[in-house]
Design a protein around this motif. Structure first.
Motif, PDB file in Angstrom:
ATOM      1  N   GLN A   2       0.833  -1.202   0.000  1.00 58.34           N
ATOM      2  CA  GLN A   2       0.000   0.000   0.000  1.00 58.34           C
ATOM      3  C   GLN A   2       0.866   1.249   0.000  1.00 58.34           C
ATOM      4  OE1 GLN A   2      -2.534   0.309   3.439  1.00 58.34           O
ATOM      5  NE2 GLN A   2      -4.011   1.629   2.418  1.00 58.34           N
ATOM      6  N   GLN A   4       0.229   5.270   0.949  1.00 59.22           N
ATOM      7  CA  GLN A   4      -0.719   6.142   1.636  1.00 59.22           C
ATOM      8  C   GLN A   4      -0.250   7.581   1.495  1.00 59.22           C
ATOM      9  OE1 GLN A   4      -3.580   5.091   3.321  1.00 59.22           O
ATOM     10  NE2 GLN A   4      -4.114   7.250   3.525  1.00 59.22           N
ATOM     11  N   SER A   6      -0.713  11.692   1.949  1.00 61.10           N
ATOM     12  CA  SER A   6      -1.309  12.620   2.895  1.00 61.10           C
ATOM     13  C   SER A   6      -0.686  13.997   2.721  1.00 61.10           C
ATOM     14  CB  SER A   6      -1.109  12.124   4.326  1.00 61.10           C
ATOM     15  OG  SER A   6       0.270  12.047   4.632  1.00 61.10           O
ATOM     16  N   GLY A 114      -1.110   5.352  -4.716  1.00 65.52           N
ATOM     17  CA  GLY A 114      -1.786   5.776  -3.508  1.00 65.52           C
ATOM     18  C   GLY A 114      -3.198   6.215  -3.829  1.00 65.52           C
TER      19      GLY A 114
END
Length: 123
Positions: A2, A4, A6, A114
């Motif tokens: 994964q 991620q 942000s 992502g």
């Protein structure tokens, strides 16, 4: 496995944001890492990439001198420092990883993506 992303948000023109993309499930230290963006009604476009070995960087012309990509292979994370933001930078920003020797701007070459983080720049 994964990625991620942000760090997105709302910022006024001229402001700065730093996006982060943390990898999990495997090491991305030998992957080319990239940032792409997609504005409403437009196709996904290349923003910046960084090679896995010597950290060579590439940028699309519209962000050169304003955006800076970096990576921390210990933390399995890639960053995009965005300065002097403009309203035309508004988009969803995606990080991606490509298992390739050669840095590539082709989104089709990337193996992992992502979920995207929204950057909105107000005028």
């Amino acid at each position: 496995v994964q990625l991620q992303a942000s760090g997105g948000g709302l910022v006024q023109a001229g402001g700065s944001l730093r996006l982060s993309c943390a990898g999990s499930g495997r090491s991305f230290s030998n992957y080319v890492m990239g940032w792409f963006r997609q504005a409403p009604g437009k196709e996904r476009e290349f923003v910046s990439i960084i090679s896995w070995s010597v950290g060579r960087t590439y940028y699309t012309d519209s962000v050169k001198g304003r955006f800076f990509i970096s990576r921390d292979n210990v933390k399995n994370t890639v960053y995009l420092q965005m300065n002097s933001l403009k309203p035309e930078d508004t988009a969803v920003y995606y990080c991606a990883a490509a298992n390739t020797w050669n840095p590539t701007m082709d989104p089709g070459a990337y193996d992992y993506w992502g979920q995207g983080t929204l950057v909105t720049v107000s005028s």
